[in-house]
Design a protein around this motif. Structure first.
Motif, PDB file in Angstrom:
ATOM      1  N   ARG A  81       0.820  -1.213   0.000  1.00 35.54           N
ATOM      2  CA  ARG A  81       0.000   0.000   0.000  1.00 35.54           C
ATOM      3  C   ARG A  81       0.855   1.264   0.000  1.00 35.54           C
ATOM      4  N   LYS A 122       1.913   1.697  -3.598  1.00 37.40           N
ATOM      5  CA  LYS A 122       0.795   2.232  -4.380  1.00 37.40           C
ATOM      6  C   LYS A 122       0.652   3.732  -4.157  1.00 37.40           C
ATOM      7  N   ASN A 169       1.105   6.499  -7.099  1.00 35.48           N
ATOM      8  CA  ASN A 169       0.028   7.459  -7.352  1.00 35.48           C
ATOM      9  C   ASN A 169       0.544   8.892  -7.287  1.00 35.48           C
TER      10      ASN A 169
END
Length: 287
Positions: A71, A74, A78
């Motif tokens: 996470r 990610k 992003n």
């Protein structure tokens, strides 16, 4: 006085002048060095050291937890992707606007237009996020028009598209001013000579203006990317569920009191920004 006696005296005088100059520069530079140590180097060392400690209940240090947790990756991807997209869009929009303003210095309303373009510089990120909500939110202008025309709602705020719009809005005033000044600095004799030789407007732009603007575009792109990577107010206004690194750091620091992970993520954010900027500057220098 003979030349043999004068030469050592001149040498001693030169060394004395050099030492005095060095001492003066040290005195002048001392406050800057003190500020650098107190407000940048020491906090950064402390931040990096905190990331090397293990969070409560964990055996591995925070850096290992960050690189081993999907996470966090990610969130980093992003953030980098959104920042690159916002930077590219800002440069594409700002270059023709800055070029027009530089090539038409006396058209009616130029001062008013410039003041309107620069006006958003006074807005913090929170206000920019609020403007995005008013434009593309649930009660925004875009959603109202969409429902009138198609009967379907269109909401871009509270997600990546809304954040992208907010970033571009926030970055444009800074970039337009920089590129306008850079275009004004291009020697018009080059363009006139190319026009005399029969070069089209497009060829003059590609062969003369664009190479001359490489440094300004690189500087503007670096400023845009670094600002977007660390932006917090806009994304916080649009919603803390948007998965970008500044919000992840905020959650770890404020909501979970996980200081080592927050510190490690801060270091990762800084290093990622530096790596992309270094690659961009290297590419620009090679060209």
């Amino acid at each position: 006085m003979s030349l043999s006696h004068a030469t050592p005296m001149l040498a001693r005088g030169g060394r004395h002048t050099a030492l005095s100059g060095r001492r003066a520069w040290l005195i002048i530079a001392a406050p800057a060095v003190a500020l650098f140590l107190a407000f940048w180097l020491l906090p950064m060392v402390k931040l990096a050291g905190l990331g090397a400690t293990a969070p409560t209940g964990e055996t591995a240090n925070a850096y290992w937890l960050v690189v081993s947790e999907p996470r966090y990756w990610k969130s980093l991807f992003n953030t980098v992707g959104l920042s690159l997209a916002a930077t590219l869009a800002t440069l594409i929009i700002a270059l023709p606007v800055g070029r027009f303003l530089a090539r038409h210095p006396s058209f009616p309303g130029r001062r008013v237009l410039m003041s309107l373009l620069i006006f958003p510089l006074a807005f913090p990120g929170v206000v920019v996020g609020f403007l995005v909500i008013l434009t593309t939110g649930r009660q925004g202008v875009l959603n109202t028009l969409s429902q009138l025309l198609t009967g379907e709602p269109t909401v871009l705020a509270y997600a990546m598209p809304g954040l992208f719009i907010g970033y571009v809005y926030f970055l444009l005033p800074r970039t337009i001013g920089l590129l306008t000044a850079a275009v004004e600095g291009i020697d018009k004799q080059w363009l006139e000579a190319a026009q005399t030789l029969g070069a089209s407007t497009w060829r003059r732009f590609v062969d003369i203006e664009l190479p001359a603007l490489t440094g300004a575009l690189t500087a503007a792109g670096a400023m845009c990317f670094a600002t977007a990577m660390g932006a917090f107010g806009t994304v916080f206004t649009l919603g803390t569920r948007i998965d970008v690194l500044p919000i992840t750091i905020y959650d770890e620091f404020t909501n979970y009191a996980n200081l080592p992970v927050a510190a490690a993520l801060s270091v990762v954010l800084g290093l990622s920004t530096w790596a992309v900027l270094y690659a961009a500057n290297s590419l620009a220098a090679s060209r």
